[in-house]
Design an enzyme around this catalytic site. Structure first.
Site, PDB file in Angstrom:
ATOM      1  N   ARG A 182      -0.954  -8.964  13.013  1.00 25.19           N
ATOM      2  CA  ARG A 182      -1.493  -7.901  12.151  1.00 25.19           C
ATOM      3  C   ARG A 182      -2.299  -8.491  11.003  1.00 25.19           C
ATOM      4  O   ARG A 182      -3.341  -7.954  10.619  1.00 25.19           O
ATOM      5  CB  ARG A 182      -0.331  -7.038  11.599  1.00 25.19           C
ATOM      6  CG  ARG A 182       0.309  -6.188  12.692  1.00 25.19           C
ATOM      7  CD  ARG A 182       1.705  -5.734  12.310  1.00 25.19           C
ATOM      8  NE  ARG A 182       1.715  -4.925  11.121  1.00 25.19           N
ATOM      9  CZ  ARG A 182       2.719  -4.882  10.248  1.00 25.19           C
ATOM     10  NH1 ARG A 182       3.793  -5.626  10.435  1.00 25.19           N
ATOM     11  NH2 ARG A 182       2.644  -4.113   9.201  1.00 25.19           N
ATOM     12  N   LYS A 197       0.840  -1.218   0.000  1.00 26.81           N
ATOM     13  CA  LYS A 197       0.000   0.000   0.000  1.00 26.81           C
ATOM     14  C   LYS A 197       0.868   1.259   0.000  1.00 26.81           C
ATOM     15  O   LYS A 197       0.630   2.181  -0.764  1.00 26.81           O
ATOM     16  CB  LYS A 197      -0.897   0.060   1.247  1.00 26.81           C
ATOM     17  CG  LYS A 197      -2.018  -0.926   1.294  1.00 26.81           C
ATOM     18  CD  LYS A 197      -2.972  -0.621   2.448  1.00 26.81           C
ATOM     19  CE  LYS A 197      -2.335  -0.698   3.824  1.00 26.81           C
ATOM     20  NZ  LYS A 197      -1.933  -2.031   4.256  1.00 26.81           N
ATOM     21  N   ARG A 221      11.363  -5.946   4.931  1.00 28.56           N
ATOM     22  CA  ARG A 221      11.148  -4.494   4.804  1.00 28.56           C
ATOM     23  C   ARG A 221      12.053  -3.686   5.735  1.00 28.56           C
ATOM     24  O   ARG A 221      12.175  -3.981   6.926  1.00 28.56           O
ATOM     25  CB  ARG A 221       9.676  -4.176   5.129  1.00 28.56           C
ATOM     26  CG  ARG A 221       9.348  -2.707   5.139  1.00 28.56           C
ATOM     27  CD  ARG A 221       7.895  -2.441   4.927  1.00 28.56           C
ATOM     28  NE  ARG A 221       7.037  -2.926   5.999  1.00 28.56           N
ATOM     29  CZ  ARG A 221       5.708  -2.829   5.973  1.00 28.56           C
ATOM     30  NH1 ARG A 221       5.096  -2.279   4.934  1.00 28.56           N
ATOM     31  NH2 ARG A 221       4.984  -3.291   6.971  1.00 28.56           N
TER      32      ARG A 221
END
Ligand code: AMP
Length: 217
Positions: free
Chosen positions: A174, A14, A128
Protein backbone atom coordinates in the site's frame (compact mmCIF):
# COMPACT_ATOMS: atom_id res chain seq x y z
CA UNK A 1 -18.56 25.75 2.87
CA UNK A 2 -15.49 23.70 3.73
CA UNK A 3 -14.41 21.02 1.31
CA UNK A 4 -11.30 19.25 2.47
CA UNK A 5 -9.24 16.58 0.75
CA UNK A 6 -6.79 14.74 3.01
CA UNK A 7 -3.77 13.17 1.36
CA UNK A 8 -1.27 11.05 3.28
CA UNK A 9 0.47 7.69 3.28
CA UNK A 10 -1.61 4.76 4.58
CA UNK A 11 -1.96 4.81 8.39
CA UNK A 12 -0.60 8.37 8.61
CA UNK A 13 -3.72 9.50 10.47
CA UNK A 14 -6.15 10.69 7.77
CA UNK A 15 -9.10 8.88 9.31
CA UNK A 16 -8.33 10.14 12.81
CA UNK A 17 -7.94 13.72 11.62
CA UNK A 18 -11.09 13.48 9.49
CA UNK A 19 -13.10 12.32 12.52
CA UNK A 20 -11.88 15.36 14.50
CA UNK A 21 -12.77 17.72 11.64
CA UNK A 22 -16.22 16.15 11.39
CA UNK A 23 -16.82 16.95 15.08
CA UNK A 24 -15.37 20.45 14.87
CA UNK A 25 -17.07 21.66 11.69
CA UNK A 26 -20.12 19.40 11.68
CA UNK A 27 -19.54 18.18 8.12
CA UNK A 28 -19.48 14.54 6.95
CA UNK A 29 -16.35 12.41 6.84
CA UNK A 30 -16.35 10.47 3.59
CA UNK A 31 -13.92 7.56 3.78
CA UNK A 32 -13.88 5.57 0.55
CA UNK A 33 -12.06 2.80 2.46
CA UNK A 34 -14.95 2.55 4.98
CA UNK A 35 -17.55 2.58 2.18
CA UNK A 36 -15.66 -0.17 0.35
CA UNK A 37 -15.17 -2.28 3.50
CA UNK A 38 -18.97 -2.22 3.97
CA UNK A 39 -19.53 -3.23 0.34
CA UNK A 40 -16.91 -5.98 0.72
CA UNK A 41 -19.16 -7.69 3.31
CA UNK A 42 -21.88 -8.19 0.70
CA UNK A 43 -22.25 -11.74 -0.52
CA UNK A 44 -22.04 -10.83 -4.22
CA UNK A 45 -19.45 -11.00 -6.96
CA UNK A 46 -18.74 -7.28 -6.57
CA UNK A 47 -18.41 -7.66 -2.77
CA UNK A 48 -15.92 -10.50 -3.15
CA UNK A 49 -13.95 -8.62 -5.79
CA UNK A 50 -13.68 -5.54 -3.57
CA UNK A 51 -12.62 -7.64 -0.57
CA UNK A 52 -9.88 -9.32 -2.54
CA UNK A 53 -8.54 -5.98 -3.80
CA UNK A 54 -8.54 -4.43 -0.32
CA UNK A 55 -6.93 -7.45 1.31
CA UNK A 56 -4.13 -7.39 -1.25
CA UNK A 57 -3.51 -3.66 -1.00
CA UNK A 58 -4.70 -3.03 -4.57
CA UNK A 59 -6.95 -0.18 -5.69
CA UNK A 60 -10.53 -0.84 -6.77
CA UNK A 61 -11.46 0.43 -10.23
CA UNK A 62 -11.60 4.17 -10.81
CA UNK A 63 -15.06 3.87 -12.40
CA UNK A 64 -16.55 2.21 -9.32
CA UNK A 65 -15.03 4.67 -6.88
CA UNK A 66 -16.04 7.70 -8.95
CA UNK A 67 -19.64 6.44 -9.12
CA UNK A 68 -19.64 6.01 -5.34
CA UNK A 69 -18.26 9.53 -4.82
CA UNK A 70 -20.63 11.12 -7.29
CA UNK A 71 -23.63 9.78 -5.40
CA UNK A 72 -22.20 10.55 -1.97
CA UNK A 73 -21.22 14.23 -2.41
CA UNK A 74 -24.64 15.10 -3.82
CA UNK A 75 -26.40 14.03 -0.62
CA UNK A 76 -27.92 16.84 1.42
CA UNK A 77 -25.54 16.45 4.37
CA UNK A 78 -22.70 17.59 2.08
CA UNK A 79 -24.26 21.01 1.43
CA UNK A 80 -21.96 22.73 3.92
CA UNK A 81 -18.85 20.83 2.85
CA UNK A 82 -17.27 17.44 3.53
CA UNK A 83 -13.97 15.77 4.27
CA UNK A 84 -12.58 13.32 1.75
CA UNK A 85 -10.38 10.60 3.25
CA UNK A 86 -8.91 8.19 0.70
CA UNK A 87 -10.15 9.90 -2.45
CA UNK A 88 -8.82 10.87 -4.94
CA UNK A 89 -6.17 8.18 -4.93
CA UNK A 90 -4.60 8.89 -8.33
CA UNK A 91 -4.54 11.64 -10.94
CA UNK A 92 -7.20 9.94 -13.06
CA UNK A 93 -9.62 10.07 -10.12
CA UNK A 94 -8.70 13.72 -9.47
CA UNK A 95 -9.49 14.65 -13.09
CA UNK A 96 -12.83 12.80 -12.97
CA UNK A 97 -13.60 14.44 -9.62
CA UNK A 98 -12.89 17.91 -11.01
CA UNK A 99 -15.27 17.25 -13.94
CA UNK A 100 -17.90 16.15 -11.43
CA UNK A 101 -17.42 19.31 -9.34
CA UNK A 102 -17.57 21.57 -12.40
CA UNK A 103 -20.83 19.92 -13.43
CA UNK A 104 -22.50 20.33 -10.05
CA UNK A 105 -20.91 23.73 -9.32
CA UNK A 106 -18.89 22.84 -6.22
CA UNK A 107 -15.50 24.34 -5.37
CA UNK A 108 -12.52 22.02 -4.86
CA UNK A 109 -11.76 23.54 -1.43
CA UNK A 110 -8.41 22.79 0.18
CA UNK A 111 -6.04 19.86 -0.01
CA UNK A 112 -4.20 19.02 3.20
CA UNK A 113 -1.17 16.78 2.97
CA UNK A 114 -0.19 15.06 6.22
CA UNK A 115 3.56 14.41 5.95
CA UNK A 116 4.85 11.48 7.99
CA UNK A 117 7.97 9.29 8.19
CA UNK A 118 7.47 5.94 6.51
CA UNK A 119 8.66 3.91 9.55
CA UNK A 120 6.27 5.71 11.87
CA UNK A 121 3.30 5.12 9.53
CA UNK A 122 4.25 1.42 9.26
CA UNK A 123 4.34 1.21 13.07
CA UNK A 124 0.90 2.84 13.29
CA UNK A 125 -0.47 0.37 10.75
CA UNK A 126 0.93 -2.57 12.77
CA UNK A 127 -0.76 -1.28 15.94
CA UNK A 128 -4.07 -0.21 14.45
CA UNK A 129 -7.36 -1.83 15.52
CA UNK A 130 -10.88 -0.59 14.91
CA UNK A 131 -14.46 -1.01 15.98
CA UNK A 132 -16.44 -2.87 13.29
CA UNK A 133 -19.65 -1.21 14.54
CA UNK A 134 -18.90 2.53 14.88
CA UNK A 135 -15.58 2.52 12.91
CA UNK A 136 -13.67 4.28 15.72
CA UNK A 137 -9.95 3.63 15.31
CA UNK A 138 -7.58 2.77 18.18
CA UNK A 139 -3.95 1.85 18.54
CA UNK A 140 -2.35 -0.82 20.68
CA UNK A 141 1.03 0.92 20.60
CA UNK A 142 0.26 4.66 20.73
CA UNK A 143 -0.74 6.03 24.12
CA UNK A 144 -2.85 8.82 22.57
CA UNK A 145 -5.15 6.31 20.82
CA UNK A 146 -5.39 3.38 23.25
CA UNK A 147 -8.86 2.13 24.20
CA UNK A 148 -9.65 2.35 27.93
CA UNK A 149 -10.10 -1.43 28.13
CA UNK A 150 -7.77 -3.46 25.90
CA UNK A 151 -9.56 -4.79 22.83
CA UNK A 152 -12.92 -3.08 23.55
CA UNK A 153 -14.42 0.01 21.87
CA UNK A 154 -14.80 2.92 24.35
CA UNK A 155 -17.94 4.12 22.56
CA UNK A 156 -20.00 0.99 21.95
CA UNK A 157 -18.35 -1.88 23.81
CA UNK A 158 -17.72 -3.95 20.67
CA UNK A 159 -14.64 -6.15 20.36
CA UNK A 160 -11.98 -4.34 18.32
CA UNK A 161 -10.63 -6.01 15.20
CA UNK A 162 -7.58 -5.62 13.00
CA UNK A 163 -7.87 -4.76 9.31
CA UNK A 164 -6.73 -7.61 7.05
CA UNK A 165 -4.52 -5.16 5.13
CA UNK A 166 -2.73 -3.88 8.26
CA UNK A 167 0.06 -6.46 8.13
CA UNK A 168 3.69 -5.73 7.29
CA UNK A 169 3.67 -7.16 3.78
CA UNK A 170 0.43 -5.54 2.63
CA UNK A 171 1.43 -2.30 4.28
CA UNK A 172 4.54 -2.12 2.06
CA UNK A 173 2.35 -2.85 -0.96
CA UNK A 174 0.00 0.00 0.00
CA UNK A 175 2.84 2.37 0.79
CA UNK A 176 4.49 1.72 -2.58
CA UNK A 177 1.13 2.28 -4.31
CA UNK A 178 0.83 5.55 -2.44
CA UNK A 179 4.24 6.73 -3.65
CA UNK A 180 3.65 5.60 -7.21
CA UNK A 181 -0.02 6.55 -7.72
CA UNK A 182 -1.20 8.94 -5.02
CA UNK A 183 1.76 11.21 -4.27
CA UNK A 184 1.75 12.69 -7.85
CA UNK A 185 -1.58 14.23 -6.79
CA UNK A 186 0.31 16.61 -4.50
CA UNK A 187 2.03 18.14 -7.51
CA UNK A 188 -1.26 18.12 -9.45
CA UNK A 189 -2.99 20.14 -6.70
CA UNK A 190 0.06 22.31 -5.94
CA UNK A 191 -0.16 23.62 -9.51
CA UNK A 192 -3.72 24.69 -8.67
CA UNK A 193 -2.54 26.50 -5.52
CA UNK A 194 -4.77 24.59 -3.07
CA UNK A 195 -2.23 22.51 -1.12
CA UNK A 196 -1.24 22.92 2.56
CA UNK A 197 1.26 20.66 4.31
CA UNK A 198 1.12 19.62 7.97
CA UNK A 199 3.62 17.57 9.94
CA UNK A 200 1.97 14.32 11.09
CA UNK A 201 4.95 12.96 13.05
CA UNK A 202 4.02 14.50 16.39
CA UNK A 203 0.69 12.86 17.12
CA UNK A 204 -3.00 13.54 16.88
CA UNK A 205 -3.31 16.83 18.81
CA UNK A 206 -0.41 18.45 16.98
CA UNK A 207 -1.72 17.43 13.55
CA UNK A 208 -5.20 18.69 14.36
CA UNK A 209 -3.93 22.02 15.64
CA UNK A 210 -2.04 22.62 12.39
CA UNK A 211 -5.08 21.69 10.27
CA UNK A 212 -7.44 23.98 12.20
CA UNK A 213 -5.00 26.86 11.74
CA UNK A 214 -5.32 26.34 7.99
CA UNK A 215 -9.10 25.93 7.89
CA UNK A 216 -9.95 28.60 10.45
CA UNK A 217 -12.62 28.49 13.15
P1 AMP B 1 -8.17 3.13 3.28
O1 AMP B 1 -9.17 2.79 4.33
O2 AMP B 1 -8.29 4.53 2.75
O3 AMP B 1 -6.75 2.77 3.69
O4 AMP B 1 -8.52 2.19 2.02
C1 AMP B 1 -8.47 0.77 2.12
C2 AMP B 1 -8.46 0.15 0.74
O5 AMP B 1 -9.67 0.50 0.04
C3 AMP B 1 -7.35 0.61 -0.19
O6 AMP B 1 -6.12 -0.07 0.04
C4 AMP B 1 -7.96 0.27 -1.55
O7 AMP B 1 -7.94 -1.13 -1.77
C5 AMP B 1 -9.42 0.69 -1.36
N1 AMP B 1 -9.65 2.11 -1.70
C6 AMP B 1 -10.01 3.11 -0.84
N2 AMP B 1 -10.16 4.27 -1.49
C7 AMP B 1 -9.88 4.02 -2.79
C8 AMP B 1 -9.84 4.84 -3.97
N3 AMP B 1 -10.10 6.15 -3.93
N4 AMP B 1 -9.50 4.23 -5.14
C9 AMP B 1 -9.23 2.92 -5.19
N5 AMP B 1 -9.24 2.09 -4.12
C10 AMP B 1 -9.56 2.63 -2.92
Amino acid sequence: MKNVILIAAPAAGKGTEAALLKEQYNIPHISTGDILREKAKENSELGREIKSKIDNGEFVSDDLIIDILNMRVQKEDCNNGYILDGFPRNVNQAIAYQKMLDKIGINIGVVIVIDIDKNLAAKRSAGRVYCPKCKEVYSINTQEKKSKVDGICDKCGETLVKRADDNEETYMERYNKYIEKTSPLIDYYEKRGVVYHVNGNNGIASTHEQVVKILGE
